[in-house]
Motif scaffolding. Structure first.
Motif, PDB file in Angstrom:
ATOM      1  N   GLY A  17       0.826  -1.366  -0.063  1.00 50.29           N
ATOM      2  CA  GLY A  17      -0.155  -0.098  -0.034  1.00 50.29           C
ATOM      3  C   GLY A  17       0.756   1.259   0.007  1.00 50.29           C
ATOM      4  O   GLY A  17       0.322   2.288   0.223  1.00 50.29           O
ATOM      5  N   ILE A  18       2.027   1.178  -0.424  1.00 46.24           N
ATOM      6  CA  ILE A  18       3.037   2.376  -0.232  1.00 46.24           C
ATOM      7  C   ILE A  18       2.417   3.266  -1.482  1.00 46.24           C
ATOM      8  O   ILE A  18       2.437   2.893  -2.599  1.00 46.24           O
ATOM      9  N   PHE A  28       8.097  -1.018  -5.001  1.00 48.91           N
ATOM     10  CA  PHE A  28       7.248  -1.084  -3.828  1.00 48.91           C
ATOM     11  C   PHE A  28       5.838  -1.582  -4.435  1.00 48.91           C
ATOM     12  O   PHE A  28       4.979  -1.926  -3.498  1.00 48.91           O
ATOM     13  N   GLY A  29       5.626  -1.889  -5.617  1.00 46.95           N
ATOM     14  CA  GLY A  29       4.509  -2.175  -6.266  1.00 46.95           C
ATOM     15  C   GLY A  29       3.484  -1.114  -5.843  1.00 46.95           C
ATOM     16  O   GLY A  29       2.223  -1.276  -5.509  1.00 46.95           O
ATOM     17  N   ALA A  30       3.930   0.144  -6.024  1.00 50.12           N
ATOM     18  CA  ALA A  30       3.340   1.356  -5.162  1.00 50.12           C
ATOM     19  C   ALA A  30       2.493   2.070  -6.366  1.00 50.12           C
ATOM     20  O   ALA A  30       2.447   2.010  -7.435  1.00 50.12           O
ATOM     21  N   ASP A  31       1.646   2.932  -6.002  1.00 50.75           N
ATOM     22  CA  ASP A  31       1.086   3.879  -6.717  1.00 50.75           C
ATOM     23  C   ASP A  31       2.134   4.961  -6.999  1.00 50.75           C
ATOM     24  O   ASP A  31       2.712   5.285  -5.564  1.00 50.75           O
ATOM     25  N   SER A  67      11.286  11.379 -13.624  1.00 53.85           N
ATOM     26  CA  SER A  67      10.062  10.460 -13.874  1.00 53.85           C
ATOM     27  C   SER A  67      10.593   9.073 -13.532  1.00 53.85           C
ATOM     28  O   SER A  67       9.924   8.026 -12.982  1.00 53.85           O
ATOM     29  N   GLU A  68      11.882   8.517 -14.083  1.00 53.59           N
ATOM     30  CA  GLU A  68      12.111   7.461 -14.049  1.00 53.59           C
ATOM     31  C   GLU A  68      12.370   6.889 -12.528  1.00 53.59           C
ATOM     32  O   GLU A  68      12.211   5.894 -12.081  1.00 53.59           O
ATOM     33  N   ILE A  69      12.930   7.774 -11.784  1.00 52.43           N
ATOM     34  CA  ILE A  69      13.239   7.712 -10.487  1.00 52.43           C
ATOM     35  C   ILE A  69      11.972   7.346  -9.610  1.00 52.43           C
ATOM     36  O   ILE A  69      11.846   6.012  -8.939  1.00 52.43           O
ATOM     37  N   HIS A  81       8.293   3.151  -7.691  1.00 52.48           N
ATOM     38  CA  HIS A  81       7.004   2.566  -7.913  1.00 52.48           C
ATOM     39  C   HIS A  81       6.982   1.103  -8.212  1.00 52.48           C
ATOM     40  O   HIS A  81       6.049   0.374  -7.680  1.00 52.48           O
ATOM     41  N   SER A  82       7.967   0.721  -9.077  1.00 57.18           N
ATOM     42  CA  SER A  82       8.067  -0.880  -9.481  1.00 57.18           C
ATOM     43  C   SER A  82       8.617  -1.406  -8.060  1.00 57.18           C
ATOM     44  O   SER A  82       8.006  -2.769  -7.944  1.00 57.18           O
TER      45      SER A  82
END
Length: 320
Positions: A135-136, A165-168, A155-157, A162-163
């Motif tokens: 849920g991060i 943490f599987g985050a939004d 944006s890549e950072i 995002h990838s």
């Protein structure tokens, strides 16, 4: 048999790296010389068939941590300088930061992240770690360099975090510095910007680095700042910046007109966060880092022994 064909190379490296078979045994099994096995292994590394990652423990340098806490009231993780090479030092410090980050961040937290070369390097180290948090949400905490490849890199950072943490993930789609204060104020209330800034303000964990002025300022280097802005920053006595907000050696915010035209979290908004994680490596940033520590924005510093020794020595000189 062709000893340099791909099938032979793959058989050799799978036996050597995955099964732990000695070069002597591989040579006997493959009916080739031991020197040929060695050449194939070296070729596999040089051509990217094999990527070597070291996974050694990183123990913080207690003495420097205590001295930094005494001098600046900051919790510091100081990684030993094993080899005097900037990239290796940055890698070790980045690994130490990520290790702590994974302990600090809790399920459903919001993580506010700045951009820059150092933060990008940290983001690329994430692949060496495993995430268990859920849920991060990851949000960019300051605007980008518009019209430049740095925009894509920033944006890549966010994309890498995002990838991992599987985050939004949320990008702040505005330039970091604008020409007019009125435009900056209007954009802060724009329907595409305001929700992102709200998330960034809600984050209790922030990560950023410190830039030095003038030598290492990416803003000047990339033509982000006008010559007038650069001249004004120089006249103000600025030694560095945090997220494009400039400060002097005593930690005072300078160039308030420029700060008012800067898109992103302010110093006061950063200070309100529970964890303000700054990563800084490089003795050339000593004065900038001292000024940054004096702003009160940083409460968790990640650096290496060589950089820590440099800023403590500089601070001692100024105190004497």
């Amino acid at each position: 048999m062709k000893y340099n064909d791909e099938d032979t190379l793959i058989r050799v490296i799978k036996q050597y790296y995955e099964l732990g078979i000695s070069q002597k045994e591989i040579a006997e099994k493959e009916y080739i010389s031991r020197s040929t096995v060695n050449r194939l292994i070296n070729r596999a590394v040089s051509e990217g068939y094999v990527k070597i990652r070291l996974n050694y423990p990183l123990e913080a340098h207690r003495e420097f941590s205590v001295r930094l806490a005494d001098a600046f009231g900051v919790e510091a993780v100081v990684v030993p300088t094993y080899v005097d090479d900037y990239v290796l030092r940055l890698r070790d410090v980045g690994r130490a930061l990520i290790t702590d980050l994974l302990k600090i961040v809790q399920n459903d937290d919001i993580l506010a992240i700045s951009w820059g070369r150092t933060i990008e390097y940290v983001a690329r180290l994430l692949e060496d770690f495993q995430n268990t948090k859920k849920g991060i949400r990851v949000v960019q905490s300051n605007g980008c360099i518009a019209g430049n490849m740095e925009y894509i890199r920033s944006s890549e950072i966010i994309g890498l975090f995002h990838s991992f943490f599987g985050a939004d993930g949320y990008i702040l789609p505005v330039p970091v510095n604008l020409d007019k204060k009125e435009v900056a104020e209007a954009l802060m209330h724009d329907s595409k910007v305001e929700p992102i800034m709200t998330l960034a303000r809600q984050a209790q964990v922030s990560m950023f680095t410190v830039g030095s002025f003038p030598n290492e300022s990416i803003h000047a280097e990339r033509g982000l700042l006008s010559q007038k802005d650069i001249d004004d920053i120089a006249k103000s006595g600025a030694v560095g910046d945090i997220m494009s907000r400039y400060f002097d050696y005593e930690g005072n915010l300078v160039c308030e007109d420029l700060a008012a035209r800067t898109m992103g979290l302010s110093f006061e908004e950063l200070k309100a966060k529970k964890h303000r994680m700054a990563i800084v490596v490089g003795t050339s940033k000593s004065r900038a880092l001292i000024g940054a520590l004096r702003t009160g924005v940083i409460n968790r510093l990640y650096t290496d022994e060589k950089t820590a020794n440099s800023i403590l020595a500089e601070n001692d000189r100024q105190q004497s």
